[in-house]
Design a protein around this motif. Sequence first.
Motif, PDB file in Angstrom:
ATOM      1  N   THR A 302       0.831  -1.200   0.000  1.00  0.00           N
ATOM      2  CA  THR A 302       0.000   0.000   0.000  1.00  0.00           C
ATOM      3  C   THR A 302       0.869   1.255   0.000  1.00  0.00           C
ATOM      4  O   THR A 302       0.583   2.230  -0.709  1.00  0.00           O
ATOM      5  N   ILE A 303       1.933   1.249   0.791  1.00  0.00           N
ATOM      6  CA  ILE A 303       2.844   2.395   0.823  1.00  0.00           C
ATOM      7  C   ILE A 303       3.467   2.614  -0.554  1.00  0.00           C
ATOM      8  O   ILE A 303       3.564   3.749  -1.047  1.00  0.00           O
ATOM      9  N   ASN A 304       3.862   1.529  -1.200  1.00  0.00           N
ATOM     10  CA  ASN A 304       4.440   1.636  -2.535  1.00  0.00           C
ATOM     11  C   ASN A 304       3.414   2.198  -3.522  1.00  0.00           C
ATOM     12  O   ASN A 304       3.750   3.014  -4.395  1.00  0.00           O
ATOM     13  N   ASP A 305       2.157   1.772  -3.385  1.00  0.00           N
ATOM     14  CA  ASP A 305       1.094   2.271  -4.260  1.00  0.00           C
ATOM     15  C   ASP A 305       0.853   3.766  -4.037  1.00  0.00           C
ATOM     16  O   ASP A 305       0.652   4.521  -5.000  1.00  0.00           O
ATOM     17  N   ILE A 306       0.863   4.200  -2.780  1.00  0.00           N
ATOM     18  CA  ILE A 306       0.654   5.613  -2.461  1.00  0.00           C
ATOM     19  C   ILE A 306       1.747   6.462  -3.088  1.00  0.00           C
ATOM     20  O   ILE A 306       1.494   7.507  -3.717  1.00  0.00           O
ATOM     21  N   ILE A 307       2.991   6.018  -2.947  1.00  0.00           N
ATOM     22  CA  ILE A 307       4.123   6.771  -3.485  1.00  0.00           C
ATOM     23  C   ILE A 307       4.109   6.756  -5.013  1.00  0.00           C
ATOM     24  O   ILE A 307       4.346   7.783  -5.667  1.00  0.00           O
ATOM     25  N   GLY A 308       3.805   5.605  -5.605  1.00  0.00           N
ATOM     26  CA  GLY A 308       3.755   5.527  -7.064  1.00  0.00           C
ATOM     27  C   GLY A 308       2.673   6.410  -7.648  1.00  0.00           C
ATOM     28  O   GLY A 308       2.886   7.099  -8.661  1.00  0.00           O
ATOM     29  N   ALA A 309       1.490   6.434  -7.015  1.00  0.00           N
ATOM     30  CA  ALA A 309       0.395   7.266  -7.513  1.00  0.00           C
ATOM     31  C   ALA A 309       0.741   8.739  -7.426  1.00  0.00           C
ATOM     32  O   ALA A 309       0.457   9.518  -8.350  1.00  0.00           O
ATOM     33  N   ALA A 310       1.384   9.157  -6.326  1.00  0.00           N
ATOM     34  CA  ALA A 310       1.763  10.565  -6.173  1.00  0.00           C
ATOM     35  C   ALA A 310       2.846  10.951  -7.177  1.00  0.00           C
ATOM     36  O   ALA A 310       2.844  12.073  -7.704  1.00  0.00           O
ATOM     37  N   ALA A 311       3.775  10.029  -7.460  1.00  0.00           N
ATOM     38  CA  ALA A 311       4.827  10.325  -8.440  1.00  0.00           C
ATOM     39  C   ALA A 311       4.236  10.511  -9.829  1.00  0.00           C
ATOM     40  O   ALA A 311       4.660  11.398 -10.587  1.00  0.00           O
ATOM     41  N   ARG A 312       3.240   9.696 -10.169  1.00  0.00           N
ATOM     42  CA  ARG A 312       2.586   9.855 -11.481  1.00  0.00           C
ATOM     43  C   ARG A 312       1.777  11.146 -11.529  1.00  0.00           C
ATOM     44  O   ARG A 312       1.785  11.862 -12.537  1.00  0.00           O
ATOM     45  N   ALA A 313       1.071  11.451 -10.424  1.00  0.00           N
ATOM     46  CA  ALA A 313       0.257  12.672 -10.393  1.00  0.00           C
ATOM     47  C   ALA A 313       1.130  13.918 -10.488  1.00  0.00           C
ATOM     48  O   ALA A 313       0.721  14.927 -11.076  1.00  0.00           O
ATOM     49  N   ALA A 314       2.348  13.856  -9.928  1.00  0.00           N
ATOM     50  CA  ALA A 314       3.276  14.985  -9.990  1.00  0.00           C
ATOM     51  C   ALA A 314       4.061  15.012 -11.295  1.00  0.00           C
ATOM     52  O   ALA A 314       4.909  15.885 -11.484  1.00  0.00           O
ATOM     53  N   LYS A 315       3.792  14.044 -12.170  1.00  0.00           N
ATOM     54  CA  LYS A 315       4.443  13.933 -13.479  1.00  0.00           C
ATOM     55  C   LYS A 315       5.964  13.751 -13.355  1.00  0.00           C
ATOM     56  O   LYS A 315       6.735  14.192 -14.210  1.00  0.00           O
ATOM     57  N   LEU A 316       6.370  13.091 -12.275  1.00  0.00           N
ATOM     58  CA  LEU A 316       7.781  12.750 -12.117  1.00  0.00           C
ATOM     59  C   LEU A 316       8.114  11.458 -12.855  1.00  0.00           C
ATOM     60  O   LEU A 316       9.272  11.201 -13.184  1.00  0.00           O
TER      61      LEU A 316
END
Length: 427
Positions: A302-316
Motif C-alpha cells: 500500500t505504501i508503494n502504491d501511495i508513493i507511485g500514484a503521487a509520483a505519477r500525479a506529480a508527473k515525475l
Amino acid sequence: MGSELALTGGQAPPARRAPSVLHRAEADILTPAGHRLSASAARKLSEAVPQNSRNARATRWRTFELWAETYGWSTDEPGAVASHLAELGDRGHRSTVLESHYGTLRAMRAVAGRPLDAAEIKLCQTMIRHRAGEEADDPQVEPGPLQADPVDLDELRLMVRTLDRTTARGKRDAAVMIISWWMAARGSEPARLNIHDVKITTVKLEDESGHKVAHPALIIKIRRSKADQAARGHEVRILAPGDQELCPIHALREWLDVLADDDQLVPGPLLRRIDKHGNIGARAAGRQPKDPARRGGISAETINDIIGAAARAAKLVPTPTPEEAAAAAEAKQAAYAAAAAASSAEEGNLIVKAWRTAKRAARAAVRRITAHSFRRGCIQALLAAGNPPDTVALHSRHSPRSGAFDEYRQKKVPWKQNPTLSLGLAA
C-alpha cells in the motif's frame, strides 16, 4: 548402598517412577534432513522468515522443479542447479536473479540433506560470473540492477502537493510519504509502526550564541526490520524542519487528529486502511491483513502504491496509456508463443531473451520511483549536506562498512568540483 540407608534412617529409598509422557494436540514434525521438531518449533522456524521471502523461495524452487521435469533432470542430480542457472541466463534473466536462485536452491538442498558439493558450488558461481560478463558486454542494455531513482525534497514537495490534505486519505498519505522520507525508511518499516512507536517531544539545542533553545523532535521506534531480524530495535530521531509543508511532526499530528476524531486513537497500527467510503482501520471494507495484530493497518504494498500514484500525479514518472499497457502484454504473449513454437529449446530461449532485453531497455529509459526512492533520496541528501557517512548510516540503520550503504552514495564528482575544470578548457 550403606550410605543411602544411613541417610534414610535404615530404610531403602522409594523407587523412582518414570515420568509420564505428555501428549500434544499437534503431532511432531520430521524435517527433510530427518530431525524431529515439535509443531510449535516448526511453526516458529517458518515464521522466522518473512512471508515475502518464503513466497519467493517457494517460487524459485517450483521453477527449478518445473525445469527439471521439462528437461528430464532430478532435482538432486549433480550439475542440475548449475544447468538450471545457465538456462535462466539463456532466457535473459540478470546475474542478480541467478544469484538469488542459487542461494535458495543451495539452502533448500542442504535442508533436504542433499547439499551441493564443492565442485557444484564452483560450477554455479561460474554460471553467475559468466552471465554478469554477458550483461557488461551487452550493447543494448546498461549493466547492473534497475534501481529506484532517488526523490529529493523538492520532488517530495511536488508529490505531497498532489494530495488533498483536507481529507482523511490526504492526511494519511502525506504522513506516509513525509515520515518515510525523513526516516530513510525501507518500504516495510512505516507499515509496521504502531501508535506507541512514535513520540513527539522537545529537545534542547544550542543556538549560535550558545543559548539552549527548545526544538520539536520526533522519535520513531523501529522494533524489527530487514537488517534487524533479532528484533533488538532501533530508534530514529528526527528534528522538525522549518518547512511545515514537509514537516513529519506536522503531518503526524494531522493524521493522529483524524484517528482521534474517528475514536481510533487506540493501540494498534499507526497507518491504517481507508476504503472508498472513508471508513478507517478495521472498519474499512476489503481484505484485512493476515496477521490479526495488524488488523486495520496498511501493508508495504500500500505504501508503494501511495508513493507511485503521487509520483505519477506529480508527473515525475510517466503514466502508461491503456494502449501502451496492452502493447506490452501483447509483446510478452507473442514472445512466449514464438518460443513455444521454436524448433529447439535454444532457439526459444533466444526469443525470450530478446523480449526480456527489450523490456528492460524500455524500463531503464524512464525514471523509477518506488518506496525505496525515499530511502535513497534521504540518504543522499544527508550526505550531500556534509554529514559524516557513519552518522548517516546510523540514521538509516546501516553498518558503516555496509556494501549496501555504499551503493546509496553518489560516486560522481560534482561539476563545480570537477578536476578537469582546473585545466582552463571549460567554456
